[in-house]
Design an enzyme around this catalytic site. Structure first.
Site, short mmCIF file in Angstrom:
data_model
loop_
_atom_site.label_atom_id
_atom_site.label_comp_id
_atom_site.label_asym_id
_atom_site.label_seq_id
_atom_site.Cartn_x
_atom_site.Cartn_y
_atom_site.Cartn_z
N ASN A 139 78.94 58.99 69.29
CA ASN A 139 79.90 59.95 68.75
C ASN A 139 79.33 60.74 67.58
O ASN A 139 79.88 60.77 66.49
CB ASN A 139 81.19 59.24 68.33
CG ASN A 139 80.95 58.17 67.29
OD1 ASN A 139 79.87 57.61 67.21
ND2 ASN A 139 81.95 57.89 66.47
N HIS A 161 84.53 45.08 69.83
CA HIS A 161 85.39 44.63 68.73
C HIS A 161 86.77 44.10 69.18
O HIS A 161 87.81 44.64 68.82
CB HIS A 161 85.55 45.70 67.63
CG HIS A 161 85.86 47.08 68.11
ND1 HIS A 161 86.86 47.34 68.99
CD2 HIS A 161 85.28 48.26 67.81
CE1 HIS A 161 86.89 48.64 69.21
NE2 HIS A 161 85.95 49.22 68.51
N ASP A 199 79.86 46.91 63.53
CA ASP A 199 80.79 48.03 63.70
C ASP A 199 80.70 48.98 62.49
O ASP A 199 81.71 49.52 62.02
CB ASP A 199 82.22 47.54 63.91
CG ASP A 199 83.04 48.52 64.73
OD1 ASP A 199 82.46 49.48 65.27
OD2 ASP A 199 84.27 48.33 64.82
N HIS A 257 85.93 50.87 74.16
CA HIS A 257 86.77 50.67 72.98
C HIS A 257 88.13 50.30 73.55
O HIS A 257 88.85 51.17 74.02
CB HIS A 257 86.81 51.98 72.18
CG HIS A 257 87.80 52.00 71.07
ND1 HIS A 257 87.47 51.74 69.77
CD2 HIS A 257 89.13 52.26 71.05
CE1 HIS A 257 88.55 51.83 69.00
NE2 HIS A 257 89.57 52.16 69.76
#
Lengths: 428, 348
Positions: free
Chosen positions: A97, A235, A308, A182
């Site tokens: 990203n 995560h 993260d 995600h």
């Protein structure tokens, strides 16, 4: 060729299960010997007295944002590389990203060149699963992978459309590629910024149901069942999410997962009075979820711990809670926060190191994270017990956004080595 | 002996030398329509191919006109754009002396709201002998056939079948390799959307060839292996030791992004070039139903290789096969066409 002998360290090698005092000899960029006492055969070598310290494979951080290209005022390959070095991380994988996003071979090549120039931690990248991270059209996964992309993900957002996700997985399966999600149903996540519950209600913050995670995971697992693709849930933060992955693994699906330190050292109360440094995506969860994440790490449902790492400048965080950016920096606190699991007796030290090194390396299929003759000399030497307080001002990262300032922790990196080069060293 | 369709065991054409060899000469095509390859017997297929073989020779002569279809009306009814197939049928019908009418449906009643069945009934009232139909929806041609008194040839329905393409491909292969049985054929590319692939998979299986499909997973329908194919996702593996490489057109106008990321990536992994062709047998031949996307699914150097590419031959065989089909379906049926399709071989 330069030779370096680590003497008397507690050697930790998750691959072989080795957890014993001993020596390790590095020659050039490789490990050449691991054993009880190597002093006799290495008289000419520079010696590092590692008595009382642990020596393990360098950490493999499978989820960081380095902000380059596009937002170098928050982080760069250079500063991120120094942060990694200070954190004992020798291999890390950046999310796509950036601006422009990593959806084209040229960006992958650019990052590889920048990483070579920086000569710090080994930097790999994921590529976008869909063009422009827009969730519609497939990227050139075959070519991107051939040029070094380690996996495919739309970064901090889920691939929302189920049909697109099915095609992403099917196409990835064609080339046996890893897809990272995600796991958060975006239509539910749109509802707020924190996890639904008493804290959110008291603070009057718009909230997301924690079910947003398991809903996306369960959907994806169905698609994995159809396509057979390798799928990784990033995560993981809820009890329900952990349980869904546990069941999928029991059924033999090619599924792996990771979590990040905030999800096992903090819960939603860390938001306190609107602390934007505790604003994460996915949001911090209930105490019950936090314990379930630890249990998932313990029983192997959660394979890996990633930092993260999400650097943000002051302008992005010093805002009203709802306007502030999501995420915290994590490279330099990864090891001490993870060591809380060891000091609190949730995981053995070797088990913990496995989740920080060998497991992510295996998921990513990178040939690192081994203490064996012939393996690259990517090492971290650390004191597992020393007490200190995290000070965010000392971070090498260009951004300091972390809710851990002043937190007392135990365990600190003393030396980080990549391919036989020492990229970080701290005296006791 | 006369079979149910009244197609007696005489050679249907003086140009069918092969018919006199091989299988018993009284084995003929036993169906009223040609809607698909599925359901045909090896004898049905062989009968069509043998007849078509003769027409190949006729088509190469200066004087091509025959009067087999004199007085017959053939309507080309295309609900989807087509140049190649429509022209091929038109040429076939005219060479046999039939009256061929092209109905451009794009500019007609369908766009004024008439249903497919109304159109069928209207056409039926004009007493055509053969209706050749192409339609963008799978199954539409079958629906029409149920309502019509004449023979119907499916010229392609959606992603379902395109039987004359499979027959012309079979004729092309048989003329070059001398047989179909025992050959290994790799069908490569967009199998998901391809009616050509489905018809070819059916025909090659019926004739005893081994069939492979090679494509990224996004371009393969679920459980395709149940159709009797071996599935590959890698060209080098899929083309290993094959006799025939059949490339399919990537329908790029509606597919980029959704099913494959780009032309560049598609050609790199799944486009046919000499590099990938090396895995196939040294005498492997290349086919493509057309129209080709050069540089997408096939490289020009391979497509234009006169020793290995059969692409032009396929077009030539197309006319001959369609002549054979038209002749068979308008054949002397004795008592006139039965109102209902006769039982298939093995069912009565």
């Amino acid at each position: 060729m330069s030779r370096l002998l680590f003497r008397g360290a507690r050697l930790l090698d998750p691959e072989s299960g080795l957890d014993a005092p001993g020596d390790l000899l590095v020659e050039g960029d490789r490990i050449v010997a691991v054993g009880g006492n190597l002093a006799a055969g290495a008289r000419d070598a520079e010696t590092v007295d590692a008595e009382g310290l642990c020596l393990g494979p360098g950490l493999v951080d499978m989820r960081v944002q380095l902000r380059e290209p596009g937002a170098e005022h928050m982080e760069s390959i250079e500063t991120g590389g120094h942060a990694a070095a200070a954190g004992g991380v020798t291999t890390m994988v950046a999310l796509p990203n950036t601006d422009p996003p990593v959806d084209d071979v040229s960006v992958v090549e650019f990052l590889a060149r920048r990483a070579r120039e920086a000569k710090l931690a080994k930097i790999h990248t994921y590529a976008a699963a869909t063009k422009g991270l827009r969730g519609r059209d497939l990227t050139e996964m075959g070519l991107l992978s051939a040029n070094g992309a380690l996996g495919f993900t739309d970064g901090v957002q889920a691939v929302a459309d189920a049909l697109v996700m099915q095609r992403v997985l099917a196409y990835a399966r064609t080339f046996d590629l890893l897809v990272i999600q995600h796991p958060e149903e975006p239509s539910l996540a749109r509802a707020g910024e924190v996890s639904e519950g008493e804290i959110a209600t008291r603070l009057g913050l718009p909230a997301i149901t924690p079910a947003a995670e398991v809903i996306m995971i369960e959907r994806d697992l169905r698609l994995v069942e159809i396509t057979g693709a390798r799928y990784h849930a990033a995560h993981v933060s809820t009890a329900a999410g952990v349980e869904a992955i546990r069941r999928a693994k029991a059924r033999g699906l090619p599924v792996t997962s990771d979590t990040a330190p905030p999800y096992f050292v903090l819960n939603e109360t860390a938001i306190g009075d609107y602390r934007t440094f505790a604003k994460l995506s996915p949001p911090l969860r209930s105490e019950w979820d936090r314990r379930a994440v630890i249990e998932g790490l313990r029983d192997g449902t959660i394979d890996a711990i990633a930092s993260d790492h999400a650097p943000w400048d002051q302008d992005s965080k010093r805002l009203p809670f709802s306007s502030a950016a999501y995420g915290i920096v994590g490279l330099e606190t990864l090891l001490p926060l993870a060591l809380e699991l060891y000091h609190n007796r949730h995981l053995g030290l070797l088990q913990l190191i496995q989740r920080l090194t060998w497991n992510p390396a295996r998921i990513l299929r990178v040939p690192v994270a081994r203490l064996a003759p012939g393996a690259p000399a990517d090492l971290v030497l650390f004191d597992p017990d020393v007490s200190w307080r995290i000070c965010t001002d000392d971070f090498r990262s260009k951004s300091k956004n972390a809710p851990f300032d002043g937190r007392p922790v135990q365990g600190r990196v003393r030396r980080t080595m990549v391919d036989g080069r020492t990229i970080f060293q701290r005296e006791a | 002996m006369t079979n149910l369709l009244g197609l007696a065991g005489r050679p249907r054409s003086p140009y069918s030398p092969v018919l006199m060899q091989g299988a018993a000469p009284d084995v003929a095509y036993r169906h009223r329509h040609l809607l698909g390859i599925e359901g045909l017997s090896p004898e049905d297929i062989k009968y069509v191919l043998d007849l078509a073989d003769g027409y190949v020779e006729l088509n190469r002569q200066a004087e091509k006109k025959r009067s087999v279809l004199r007085g017959r009306t053939i309507i080309n009814c295309f609900f989807e754009n087509s140049t190649r197939t429509r022209t091929s049928f038109e040429v076939a019908g005219k060479r046999l002396g039939g009256d061929v009418i092209n109905m451009s449906v794009a500019a007609s009643s369908m766009h004024k709201g008439e249903t497919l069945i109304d159109t069928a009934m209207t056409l039926n009232a004009m007493h055509p002998d053969v209706l050749i139909v192409r339609h963008p929806e799978s199954g539409a041609v079958h629906l029409l056939a149920e309502k019509l008194d004449c023979a119907v040839i499916n010229a392609g329905d959606g992603s379902h079948e395109h039987p004359t393409q499979a027959l012309l491909d079979a004729l092309t292969i048989r003329r070059r390799k001398g047989r179909l049985g025992g050959l290994t054929v790799a069908i490569c590319g967009d199998v998901l959307h391809s009616r050509v692939a489905r018809s070819n998979i059916a025909l090659l299986n019926i004739m005893g060839a081994r069939v492979r499909v090679v494509a990224p997973r996004t371009l393969l329908p679920a459980e395709i292996e149940r159709l009797g194919v071996e599935v590959f996702h890698d060209m080098a593996e899929g083309l290993a030791d094959v006799d025939i490489v059949m490339m399919l057109r990537l329908q790029s106008e509606r597919m980029y992004g959704a099913f494959v990321p780009s032309t560049r990536e598609y050609f790199h992994f799944f486009g046919l070039d000499y590099e990938k062709l090396r895995a196939a047998k040294p005498d492997a031949l290349i086919m493509h139903p057309g129209p080709m996307n050069r540089g997408v699914e096939i490289g020009s150097e391979v497509a234009d290789d006169i020793d290995r590419s059969l692409i032009r031959h396929q077009v030539e065989m197309g006319v001959a096969v369609r002549m054979a089909c038209l002749e068979i379906l308008t054949g002397d049926l004795g008592n006139g066409p039965p109102r209902f399709p006769p039982p298939r071989v093995g069912e009565g």
